[in-house]
Design a protein around this motif. Structure first.
Motif, mmCIF file in Angstrom:
data_model
loop_
_atom_site.group_PDB
_atom_site.id
_atom_site.type_symbol
_atom_site.label_atom_id
_atom_site.label_comp_id
_atom_site.label_asym_id
_atom_site.label_seq_id
_atom_site.Cartn_x
_atom_site.Cartn_y
_atom_site.Cartn_z
ATOM 1 N N GLN A 1 -15.917 -64.267 4.006
ATOM 2 C CA GLN A 1 -16.041 -62.772 4.097
ATOM 3 C C GLN A 1 -16.245 -62.437 2.748
ATOM 4 O O GLN A 1 -15.465 -62.822 1.956
ATOM 5 N N HIS A 2 -17.107 -61.473 2.761
ATOM 6 C CA HIS A 2 -17.457 -61.014 1.273
ATOM 7 C C HIS A 2 -17.522 -59.507 1.471
ATOM 8 O O HIS A 2 -17.930 -58.768 2.455
ATOM 9 N N TYR A 3 -16.856 -58.904 0.273
ATOM 10 C CA TYR A 3 -16.700 -57.642 0.193
ATOM 11 C C TYR A 3 -17.264 -57.013 -1.129
ATOM 12 O O TYR A 3 -16.886 -57.703 -2.179
ATOM 13 N N PHE A 4 -18.137 -56.089 -1.008
ATOM 14 C CA PHE A 4 -18.890 -55.760 -2.209
ATOM 15 C C PHE A 4 -19.051 -54.166 -2.278
ATOM 16 O O PHE A 4 -18.977 -53.416 -1.483
ATOM 17 N N GLY A 5 -19.060 -53.669 -3.598
ATOM 18 C CA GLY A 5 -19.188 -52.073 -3.900
ATOM 19 C C GLY A 5 -20.558 -52.336 -5.036
ATOM 20 O O GLY A 5 -20.427 -53.323 -5.767
ATOM 21 N N GLY A 6 -21.343 -51.296 -4.911
ATOM 22 C CA GLY A 6 -22.625 -51.461 -5.687
ATOM 23 C C GLY A 6 -23.196 -50.087 -5.919
ATOM 24 O O GLY A 6 -23.012 -49.049 -5.493
#
Length: 235
Positions: free
Chosen positions: A67-72
């Motif tokens: 599971q990958h959680y990103f903000g960008g």
């Protein structure tokens, strides 16, 4: 007008002809959800969630769920420059009892710039997790740096060069002979390509790639020289 949603799905299947690599054969199913919000006419912020199900054909390497959680931030500063940066957190849960789960900082940054109508350049930096190619380890943390340059020589002829550096770190000790350590590999490669477009919908290319892998275990060192051709159709 300011809010956008996006969903992706991808399927990856890996198989080998050599029996010594069959333990690496697997299928990956990946799902990703994005939400974009435009804060300025040419700038958007976004959040991303990605789920990856890794399923090995044999019970040698452990199956896992990622599971990958990103903000960008996604921006187009001018008609010539654009870029994207995303930083996040990755969690990898192994199905096999006793396997150590992983939690890593992951990121991706890419900047593209067109100097003139004929000249462009890009820079890409990333950190991501990769599947291992060794039976005794559980995963690889990979740092990547890539720099590319493209020049339109004529209306139909294009030349490009790409330089790549990759640093891979394995997450468990490996023993070969009298040496015990966590394997670390440095990859260096240069890719030179010439493309020719006789039609708007057809591109023909020929390329040369030089690659070098330098590992703290010398048995994994190698150099390679590859010449290839390709054809791309666009409709």
């Amino acid at each position: 007008p300011k809010f956008k949603l996006r969903a992706d799905y991808s399927y990856f299947k890996l198989k080998y002809e050599s029996d010594r690599n069959v333990f690496r054969e697997r299928s990956d199913n990946a799902f990703a959800l994005y939400a974009f919000y435009k804060v300025l006419p040419k700038t958007s912020v976004f959040v991303e969630y990605e789920y990856v199900d890794v399923d090995y054909d044999q019970n040698i390497l452990s199956d896992s769920k990622e599971q990958h959680y990103f903000g960008g931030l996604d921006w187009k500063v001018t008609a010539k420059s654009r870029g994207r940066i995303k930083v996040g957190y990755g969690v990898k849960d192994f199905d096999r009892r006793g396997a150590s789960n992983r939690n890593d900082l992951i990121l991706e940054v890419q900047v593209d710039h067109r100097f003139t109508r004929k000249t462009s350049m890009y820079c890409k930096v990333s950190r991501r997790t990769e599947e291992t190619d060794l039976e005794t380890t559980q995963g690889v943390l990979s740092d990547n740096f890539q720099l590319g340059y493209t020049q339109n020589l004529t209306a139909k002829l294009t030349a490009s060069i790409k330089a790549t550096y990759i640093h891979d770190r394995y997450n468990k000790d490996l023993t070969i002979g009298t040496q015990t350590d966590r394997r670390r590999d440095d990859y260096y490669s240069v890719d030179l390509v010439f493309g020719y477009s006789p039609r708007e919908w057809l591109n023909l290319g020929v390329g040369y790639v030089y690659s070098d892998r330098n590992s703290n275990f010398s048995t994994f060192d190698y150099e390679s020289n590859t010449v290839y051709g390709n054809a791309t159709l666009a409709f």
